[in-house]
Design a protein around this motif. Structure first.
Motif, mmCIF file in Angstrom:
data_model
loop_
_atom_site.group_PDB
_atom_site.id
_atom_site.type_symbol
_atom_site.label_atom_id
_atom_site.label_comp_id
_atom_site.label_asym_id
_atom_site.label_seq_id
_atom_site.Cartn_x
_atom_site.Cartn_y
_atom_site.Cartn_z
ATOM 1 N N GLN A 123 -3.569 5.818 1.080
ATOM 2 C CA GLN A 123 -3.900 7.198 1.659
ATOM 3 C C GLN A 123 -5.461 7.195 1.821
ATOM 4 O O GLN A 123 -6.347 6.514 1.234
ATOM 5 N N GLU A 124 -5.790 8.006 2.994
ATOM 6 C CA GLU A 124 -7.198 8.088 3.120
ATOM 7 C C GLU A 124 -8.089 8.830 2.249
ATOM 8 O O GLU A 124 -9.163 8.612 1.984
ATOM 9 N N ASP A 125 -7.278 9.799 1.427
ATOM 10 C CA ASP A 125 -7.836 10.655 0.339
ATOM 11 C C ASP A 125 -7.391 10.393 -0.776
ATOM 12 O O ASP A 125 -6.208 10.715 -1.358
ATOM 13 N N GLY A 131 -4.717 13.397 -7.682
ATOM 14 C CA GLY A 131 -4.562 14.660 -8.318
ATOM 15 C C GLY A 131 -3.255 15.062 -8.312
ATOM 16 O O GLY A 131 -2.814 15.813 -9.259
ATOM 17 N N VAL A 132 -2.571 14.801 -7.346
ATOM 18 C CA VAL A 132 -0.912 14.992 -7.164
ATOM 19 C C VAL A 132 -0.187 14.189 -8.343
ATOM 20 O O VAL A 132 0.325 14.877 -9.113
ATOM 21 N N LEU A 133 -0.675 12.922 -8.411
ATOM 22 C CA LEU A 133 0.027 12.261 -9.442
ATOM 23 C C LEU A 133 -0.416 12.416 -10.890
ATOM 24 O O LEU A 133 0.536 12.456 -11.777
ATOM 25 N N GLU A 134 -1.547 13.100 -11.234
ATOM 26 C CA GLU A 134 -1.943 13.454 -12.550
ATOM 27 C C GLU A 134 -1.213 14.802 -12.817
ATOM 28 O O GLU A 134 -0.762 14.890 -13.924
ATOM 29 N N ALA A 135 -1.173 15.407 -11.990
ATOM 30 C CA ALA A 135 -0.430 16.892 -12.134
ATOM 31 C C ALA A 135 1.298 16.378 -12.504
ATOM 32 O O ALA A 135 1.905 17.002 -12.978
ATOM 33 N N LEU A 136 1.792 15.362 -12.073
ATOM 34 C CA LEU A 136 3.012 15.020 -12.142
ATOM 35 C C LEU A 136 3.031 14.215 -13.411
ATOM 36 O O LEU A 136 4.160 13.549 -13.801
ATOM 37 N N GLY A 137 2.331 13.948 -14.433
ATOM 38 C CA GLY A 137 2.197 13.400 -15.681
ATOM 39 C C GLY A 137 1.653 12.071 -15.610
ATOM 40 O O GLY A 137 1.707 11.344 -16.819
ATOM 41 N N LEU A 138 1.129 11.297 -14.506
ATOM 42 C CA LEU A 138 0.680 10.084 -14.757
ATOM 43 C C LEU A 138 -0.806 10.159 -15.163
ATOM 44 O O LEU A 138 -1.385 11.273 -14.702
ATOM 45 N N ARG A 139 -1.452 8.990 -15.738
ATOM 46 C CA ARG A 139 -2.614 9.012 -16.268
ATOM 47 C C ARG A 139 -3.382 7.858 -15.679
ATOM 48 O O ARG A 139 -3.002 6.764 -15.825
ATOM 49 N N PRO A 140 -4.729 8.091 -15.351
ATOM 50 C CA PRO A 140 -5.554 6.894 -14.426
ATOM 51 C C PRO A 140 -6.002 5.888 -15.859
ATOM 52 O O PRO A 140 -6.039 6.453 -16.722
ATOM 53 N N TRP A 149 -9.764 2.556 -4.983
ATOM 54 C CA TRP A 149 -8.651 2.330 -5.807
ATOM 55 C C TRP A 149 -8.420 3.111 -6.989
ATOM 56 O O TRP A 149 -9.556 3.146 -7.642
ATOM 57 N N ALA A 150 -7.204 3.530 -7.414
ATOM 58 C CA ALA A 150 -6.897 3.959 -8.673
ATOM 59 C C ALA A 150 -5.542 3.431 -9.048
ATOM 60 O O ALA A 150 -4.616 3.453 -8.297
ATOM 61 N N GLU A 151 -5.399 3.043 -10.333
ATOM 62 C CA GLU A 151 -4.095 2.637 -10.867
ATOM 63 C C GLU A 151 -3.636 3.883 -12.121
ATOM 64 O O GLU A 151 -4.592 3.841 -13.150
ATOM 65 N N LEU A 152 -2.660 4.329 -11.644
ATOM 66 C CA LEU A 152 -2.228 5.477 -12.716
ATOM 67 C C LEU A 152 -0.656 5.070 -13.315
ATOM 68 O O LEU A 152 0.104 4.617 -12.760
ATOM 69 N N HIS A 153 -0.597 5.258 -14.424
ATOM 70 C CA HIS A 153 0.560 4.880 -15.546
ATOM 71 C C HIS A 153 1.320 5.944 -16.059
ATOM 72 O O HIS A 153 0.594 6.891 -16.185
ATOM 73 N N ALA A 154 2.653 5.891 -15.830
ATOM 74 C CA ALA A 154 3.347 6.821 -16.286
ATOM 75 C C ALA A 154 4.029 6.526 -17.744
ATOM 76 O O ALA A 154 4.484 5.579 -18.112
ATOM 77 N N ALA A 155 4.274 7.537 -18.616
ATOM 78 C CA ALA A 155 4.409 7.313 -19.942
ATOM 79 C C ALA A 155 5.966 6.804 -20.210
ATOM 80 O O ALA A 155 6.151 6.282 -21.222
ATOM 81 N N GLY A 156 6.701 7.075 -19.133
ATOM 82 C CA GLY A 156 8.206 6.685 -19.209
ATOM 83 C C GLY A 156 8.146 5.376 -18.686
ATOM 84 O O GLY A 156 9.442 4.760 -18.809
ATOM 85 N N GLY A 157 7.155 4.617 -18.065
ATOM 86 C CA GLY A 157 7.361 3.379 -17.538
ATOM 87 C C GLY A 157 7.028 3.306 -16.113
ATOM 88 O O GLY A 157 7.380 4.332 -15.226
ATOM 89 N N GLY A 158 6.369 2.172 -15.562
ATOM 90 C CA GLY A 158 5.770 2.010 -14.204
ATOM 91 C C GLY A 158 4.529 2.607 -14.125
ATOM 92 O O GLY A 158 3.928 3.357 -14.830
ATOM 93 N N SER A 159 4.043 2.200 -12.817
ATOM 94 C CA SER A 159 2.560 2.773 -12.465
ATOM 95 C C SER A 159 2.765 2.882 -11.013
ATOM 96 O O SER A 159 3.648 2.478 -10.215
ATOM 97 N N VAL A 160 1.517 3.734 -10.552
ATOM 98 C CA VAL A 160 1.123 3.823 -9.133
ATOM 99 C C VAL A 160 -0.139 3.211 -8.725
ATOM 100 O O VAL A 160 -0.953 3.777 -9.606
ATOM 101 N N GLY A 161 -0.065 2.652 -7.668
ATOM 102 C CA GLY A 161 -1.606 2.307 -7.441
ATOM 103 C C GLY A 161 -1.848 3.056 -6.099
ATOM 104 O O GLY A 161 -0.790 3.540 -5.159
ATOM 105 N N VAL A 162 -3.087 3.524 -6.017
ATOM 106 C CA VAL A 162 -3.497 4.418 -4.775
ATOM 107 C C VAL A 162 -4.809 3.766 -4.051
ATOM 108 O O VAL A 162 -5.685 3.419 -4.778
ATOM 109 N N HIS A 163 -4.495 3.363 -2.765
ATOM 110 C CA HIS A 163 -5.284 2.440 -2.301
ATOM 111 C C HIS A 163 -5.715 3.186 -0.885
ATOM 112 O O HIS A 163 -5.087 3.734 -0.127
ATOM 113 N N GLU A 164 -7.251 3.206 -0.773
ATOM 114 C CA GLU A 164 -7.975 3.747 0.456
ATOM 115 C C GLU A 164 -7.364 3.206 1.725
ATOM 116 O O GLU A 164 -7.450 1.947 1.856
ATOM 117 N N ALA A 165 -6.792 3.878 2.544
ATOM 118 C CA ALA A 165 -6.369 3.214 4.010
ATOM 119 C C ALA A 165 -6.226 4.538 4.992
ATOM 120 O O ALA A 165 -6.078 5.671 4.537
#
Length: 228
Positions: A123-125, A131-140, A149-165
């Motif tokens: 994502q460019e932004d 902000g969307v992922l944190e509202a969905l319960g993930l934590r940086p 770059w930001a790596e966010l983890h979910a309490a139920g398992g798994g994570s999401v990386g956000v890469h500027e592009a």
């Protein structure tokens, strides 16, 4: 709020992905089928047979939550559409300013393991995606000092990386904690062409077919910091 990351990969040869999931230690909660299968470990790996508009190797990011109504309220003011999908039920479609979308449905479950799904949002932004992922319960957790770059983890398992592009997309990714050389050897023993390479941020297992990168947990934090 409990959230589980589900990485959906579309595949021309789903059985190859089923075999890979087994080698990686993912466990199917119900018998896999050619058109759709799910495998749990750290988060959920879902394998969907390729379809029109979703070619081989395409990836979607889907999040499973324990309270869809609460999530919709948390996303107030953002581009969110509520719809229904046969076999899934109510689902939220969330769009970023770039036009890229992710989906959300009820059904969070507890998953864990040393290997986890980690789809990458390009994502460019980065701040908007965070902000969307944190509202969905993930934590940086690990964040680049310069914000790319930001790596966010979910309490139920798994994570999401956000890469500027500049080009929005969802990329396939996994995160592994442990001996990557042993993991690559196990993959080779199972018939997968796998090698370990040193990246600037961590070591990575690369699989040739299917094209998969499994990043080792980042320990070198030069240029990064932890927010957890």
């Amino acid at each position: 709020m409990t959230t589980t990351v589900q990485q959906i990969v579309y595949a021309r040869h789903p059985e190859r992905w089923h075999a890979l999931a087994e080698v990686l230690g993912f466990v199917a909660p119900y018998p896999p089928e050619a058109d759709w299968a799910e495998f749990d470990r750290g988060g959920v790996l879902a394998v969907h047979r390729e379809i029109d508009g979703h070619a081989d190797g395409t990836v979607d990011l889907h999040l499973l939550v324990d309270d869809l109504d609460a999530v919709q309220q948390a996303l107030a003011g953002r581009d969110v559409t509520r719809t229904a999908l046969e076999g899934v039920g109510d689902m939220l479609l969330v769009r970023f300013a770039s036009g890229l979308g992710i989906s959300v449905s009820a059904g969070a479950r507890a998953t864990a393991g040393p290997i986890a799904v980690q789809p990458i949002l390009f994502q460019e932004d980065v701040a908007e995606a965070r902000g969307v992922l944190e509202a969905l319960g993930l934590r940086p957790d690990i964040v680049a000092d310069r914000g790319g770059w930001a790596e966010l983890h979910a309490a139920g398992g798994g994570s999401v990386g956000v890469h500027e592009a500049s080009e929005p997309a969802v990329g396939l990714g996994f995160l592994a904690d442990g001996d990557l050389d042993a993991l690559a050897a196990r993959l080779r023993d199972a018939g997968f062409e796998a090698s370990v390479v040193d990246e600037a941020y961590a070591r990575t297992v690369r699989i040739a077919e299917p094209d998969v990168w499994i990043n080792g947990v980042q320990t070198d934090l030069y240029g990064y910091h932890r927010e957890a």
